[in-house]
Design an enzyme around this catalytic site. Structure first.
Site, short mmCIF file in Angstrom:
data_model
loop_
_atom_site.label_atom_id
_atom_site.label_comp_id
_atom_site.label_asym_id
_atom_site.label_seq_id
_atom_site.Cartn_x
_atom_site.Cartn_y
_atom_site.Cartn_z
N GLY A 1 -9.13 -7.23 9.03
CA GLY A 1 -8.63 -6.33 10.00
C GLY A 1 -8.17 -6.91 11.39
N ARG A 2 -8.75 -6.36 12.53
CA ARG A 2 -8.37 -6.66 13.78
C ARG A 2 -8.22 -8.39 14.14
NH1 ARG A 2 -9.46 -1.89 18.18
NH2 ARG A 2 -8.66 -0.13 16.85
N GLN B 1 0.79 -1.32 -0.05
CA GLN B 1 -0.22 0.17 -0.03
C GLN B 1 0.85 1.42 0.14
OE1 GLN B 1 -2.18 1.70 3.34
NE2 GLN B 1 -3.89 1.27 2.14
N ARG C 1 -7.96 2.25 -2.71
CA ARG C 1 -8.81 2.25 -1.81
C ARG C 1 -9.46 3.45 -1.45
NH1 ARG C 1 -7.93 0.65 4.70
NH2 ARG C 1 -9.16 -1.31 4.36
N TYR D 1 -6.38 11.09 4.12
CA TYR D 1 -5.00 11.32 3.52
C TYR D 1 -4.73 12.06 2.37
CZ TYR D 1 -4.33 8.36 7.77
OH TYR D 1 -4.43 7.84 8.90
#
Length: 374
Positions: A331-332, A101, A235, A188
């Protein structure tokens, strides 16, 4: 009959993925200092999770100005490329696919993280609010801080940034990655260009939606020139029904995120981008994406679509069955369960995640989560 739909293979950019279970990009802040270099700890972390059908690294800043959090790895120096090469070799040895990424935080940074202590850069000199950055205060110690006031990029500097994305893609190829994902979400840099909240420019990169999407188009073209369209992902994180403060922080365009992101996705389709990644809101009581938006994405984009954000096995199977998505980031759950595909396939219990060890530190909460003991 057992539902094994998440274990159907999937073709992505000429690559055959062995299942639909993905390790999405997850900031872990474990790189070696000085130099923000991927290390052996990171090699172990990614190798452990290589039963995923598809893996995307944590965000790797494309240049020193792209950093907004201490100890995140880069993809701009020779030492970083060498460190990432050890990661890709380990993942490939396990038979998995891994993309890098490419990340630039833009205004979501602090002078202490910037070269020479300079202000962060941004499309416009609009300070980020309702968000914190993480700065180093000592060896392996840090603290949350308010982002610093950014300076506006000149038109020439924007064009130089496009070339920095291309250079980062070249470095990712040299490091052995199968492809790259452009981080265009979560407030971002790329998201800052897209959003009318954060883009107040009057040149070719500001004003109309076409102009605000120009930077996205140009960086896609730049990295496609390195990897080919099929090996590039993008993304986004479109949010609906959020508070004004959340929208401003996350850089979403109002009043119509549906229109903005469908127009963005049309650019990706035109350029032949290999997959679209949608990061859904993951805070408590966050709203689900509207079905109308998921349907519109599917109509506008012909390549695989990946979803992540509070996904469970059941939710992933539901979205897959409806035809809205093809690939799912956990994810987590994947952080805490390095053998997650095995556990999902066999209905095994899941380890809970240790939230205290998500960012920074050493092996604890990083490579010491137990595998299932049969």
């Amino acid at each position: 009959m057992t539902d094994l739909s998440l274990f159907q293979p999937l073709s992505l950019g000429g690559l055959e993925l062995k299942n639909r279970i993905s390790l999405p990009p997850l900031t872990r802040s474990r790189s070696s200092q000085p130099g923000d270099i991927p290390n052996d700890l990171m090699v172990t972390y990614y190798r452990q999770r290589a039963t995923a059908g598809f893996m995307v690294t944590e965000g790797a800043q494309i240049e020193p100005r792209g950093q907004g959090y201490a100890w995140t790895p880069g993809i701009y120096s020779d030492d970083q490329v060498e460190g990432w090469r050890k990661v890709t070799d380990a993942v490939h040895a396990e038979g998995s696919v891994i993309f890098c990424q490419l990340w630039h935080v833009g205004r979501v940074s602090h002078t202490s993280l910037q070269p020479g202590g300079n202000p962060p850069i941004a499309p416009s000199a609009v300070r980020a609010t309702a968000v914190k950055v993480f700065i180093e205060t000592g060896p392996q110690t840090g603290a949350l801080a308010e982002p610093s006031e950014p300076v506006e990029l000149t038109t020439d500097q924007v064009k130089e940034l496009v070339q920095l994305y291309r250079k980062a893609a070249l470095n990712a190829k040299k490091a052995g990655f199968d492809g790259v994902e452009l981080h265009c979400a979560n407030g971002y840099l790329v998201n800052q260009f897209i959003s009318e909240h954060t883009n107040r420019r009057t040149d070719e990169y500001g004003g109309s939606l076409v102009n605000r999407l120009r930077f996205l188009r140009e960086i896609c073209e730049a990295v496609i020139s390195v990897f080919g369209g099929g090996r590039v992902g993008v993304r986004f994180a479109p949010l609906f029904e959020t508070t004004q403060e959340e929208r401003v922080y996350l850089g979403l365009v109002e009043p119509d995120p549906h229109h903005t992101y469908i127009e963005a996705v049309k650019i990706l389709e035109e350029l032949g981008v290999g997959y679209l990644s949608i990061a859904e809101a993951d805070w408590e009581s966050a709203p689900d994406l509207p079905d109308s938006f998921r349907r519109a994405l599917r109509e506008a984009f012909s390549a695989p679509i990946m979803y992540s954000g509070r996904y469970t096995e059941e939710k992933a199977k539901e979205i897959l069955a409806k035809g809205y998505g093809d690939l799912f980031g956990f994810g987590r759950t994947f952080i805490a369960n390095p053998d997650l595909p095995l556990r999902i396939r066999n209905g095994l219990r899941l380890n809970p995640v240790n939230a205290a060890t998500l960012y920074g530190g050493g092996g604890e909460g990083y490579i010491d989560y137990p595998f299932y003991n049969a």
